[in-house]
Design a protein around this motif. Structure first.
Motif, mmCIF file in Angstrom:
data_model
loop_
_atom_site.group_PDB
_atom_site.id
_atom_site.type_symbol
_atom_site.label_atom_id
_atom_site.label_comp_id
_atom_site.label_asym_id
_atom_site.label_seq_id
_atom_site.Cartn_x
_atom_site.Cartn_y
_atom_site.Cartn_z
ATOM 1 N N TRP A 1 -0.877 -3.760 -11.804
ATOM 2 C CA TRP A 1 -1.360 -4.573 -10.691
ATOM 3 C C TRP A 1 -2.742 -4.110 -10.256
ATOM 4 C CZ3 TRP A 1 1.724 -7.010 -6.229
ATOM 5 C CH2 TRP A 1 2.679 -7.885 -6.739
ATOM 6 N N GLN A 2 -2.916 -2.801 -10.177
ATOM 7 C CA GLN A 2 -4.207 -2.261 -9.757
ATOM 8 C C GLN A 2 -5.288 -2.610 -10.765
ATOM 9 O OE1 GLN A 2 -4.505 2.047 -9.531
ATOM 10 N NE2 GLN A 2 -5.785 1.891 -7.707
ATOM 11 N N GLN B 1 0.806 -1.213 0.000
ATOM 12 C CA GLN B 1 0.000 0.000 0.000
ATOM 13 C C GLN B 1 0.843 1.270 0.000
ATOM 14 O OE1 GLN B 1 -2.668 -0.362 3.318
ATOM 15 N NE2 GLN B 1 -3.546 -2.275 2.579
ATOM 16 N N THR C 1 2.624 2.436 -3.913
ATOM 17 C CA THR C 1 1.924 3.685 -4.196
ATOM 18 C C THR C 1 2.901 4.819 -4.431
ATOM 19 O OG1 THR C 1 -0.021 3.013 -2.915
ATOM 20 C CG2 THR C 1 0.279 5.375 -3.308
ATOM 21 N N TRP D 1 0.385 0.338 -11.553
ATOM 22 C CA TRP D 1 -0.860 0.604 -12.279
ATOM 23 C C TRP D 1 -1.422 -0.680 -12.871
ATOM 24 C CZ3 TRP D 1 -1.848 0.171 -17.637
ATOM 25 C CH2 TRP D 1 -3.081 0.686 -18.050
#
Length: 248
Positions: A96-97, A43, A47, A94
């Motif tokens: 992965w998200q 996280q 990020t 990005w």
């Protein structure tokens, strides 16, 4: 004077990109080494790696424009390198998200959603290790899996169950999974696979039974030890395993 006022811009872009890559590259190994917890790695570090990558992209484009206008070839090359590195630092988190948003938020996948393969030795091992994730395959999980992974299904082989077991065991060995149980009479295998980057440990149960046509049916279940969502890892593992098993 103009060069001296802007000559630092390509270097700032590159340093920002390298900081993003460092955060990205350190997240997995650092978690594996126990330097920080999973929340920090996933996280926070990923990020901030993405933020640094985006900043490096903006700075790199600005530096490239300035360098091109001033005819500074070296500055243009450094800016281009910063843009590439920044794109990687921002692109991996990005992606992965995007994948996480596209798959069900589950971490237990089975080819049999009614009576999934059970864990015996692995269940005791997980209990002794205090693994956060349980092994209860609920109706809710089954419904989410069927909606998100409709292609995950048992494999039917045109060989006797004993032969299918030996083929499955040989494939598990070739893949380098840690074998927890190899029960030839019971036609079942339990093993653990470790992901490369973060070192997540996922437990696999393989169950082989007789098929109506005289061949064998292979069921596989793969469960993560930590995390609510596996980002599609367990389903991908099962697909690859069954594909290779079918190919012989």
């Amino acid at each position: 004077m103009q060069d001296s006022r802007t000559g630092w811009l390509p270097w700032l872009a590159l340093l920002t990109a390298l900081a993003g890559l460092a955060l990205l590259g350190l997240a997995g190994p650092g978690y594996r080494a126990g330097w920080f917890d999973l929340g920090t790695a996933l996280q926070r570090m990923l990020t901030w790696a993405a933020y640094a990558g985006l900043a490096a992209l903006a700075l790199g484009v600005a530096a490239a424009l300035v360098s091109a206008r001033q005819g500074r070839t070296r500055g243009l090359g450094i800016a281009a390198l910063a843009i590439v590195a920044g794109a990687i630092a921002a692109g991996v988190p990005w992606r992965w998200q995007r994948v996480a948003a596209a798959v069900p938020r589950i971490h237990d996948i089975s080819t049999d959603t009614v009576t999934p393969p059970s864990y015996v030795e692995t269940a005791a091992l997980r209990q002794s290790l205090g693994v956060p994730n349980g092994l209860d395959y609920t109706n809710e999980i089954a419904a989410q899996q069927r909606a998100g992974y409709p292609d995950i299904a048992p494999l039917v082989l045109d060989v006797p169950p004993a032969d299918a077991y030996q083929r499955a065991l040989a494939l598990v060995t070739r893949r380098g999974w840690d074998i927890v149980a190899a029960d030839a009479p019971g036609l079942r295998i339990e093993a653990t696979d470790t992901t490369r980057w973060f070192g997540f440990k996922d437990d696999i149960a393989i169950r082989i039974g007789a098929a109506p046509n005289g061949g064998s049916r292979v069921d596989v279940r793969s469960v993560s030890r930590v995390g609510r969502s596996d980002v599609g890892t367990n389903a991908a593992r099962i697909r690859r395993f069954l594909s290779d098993l079918a190919a012989g």
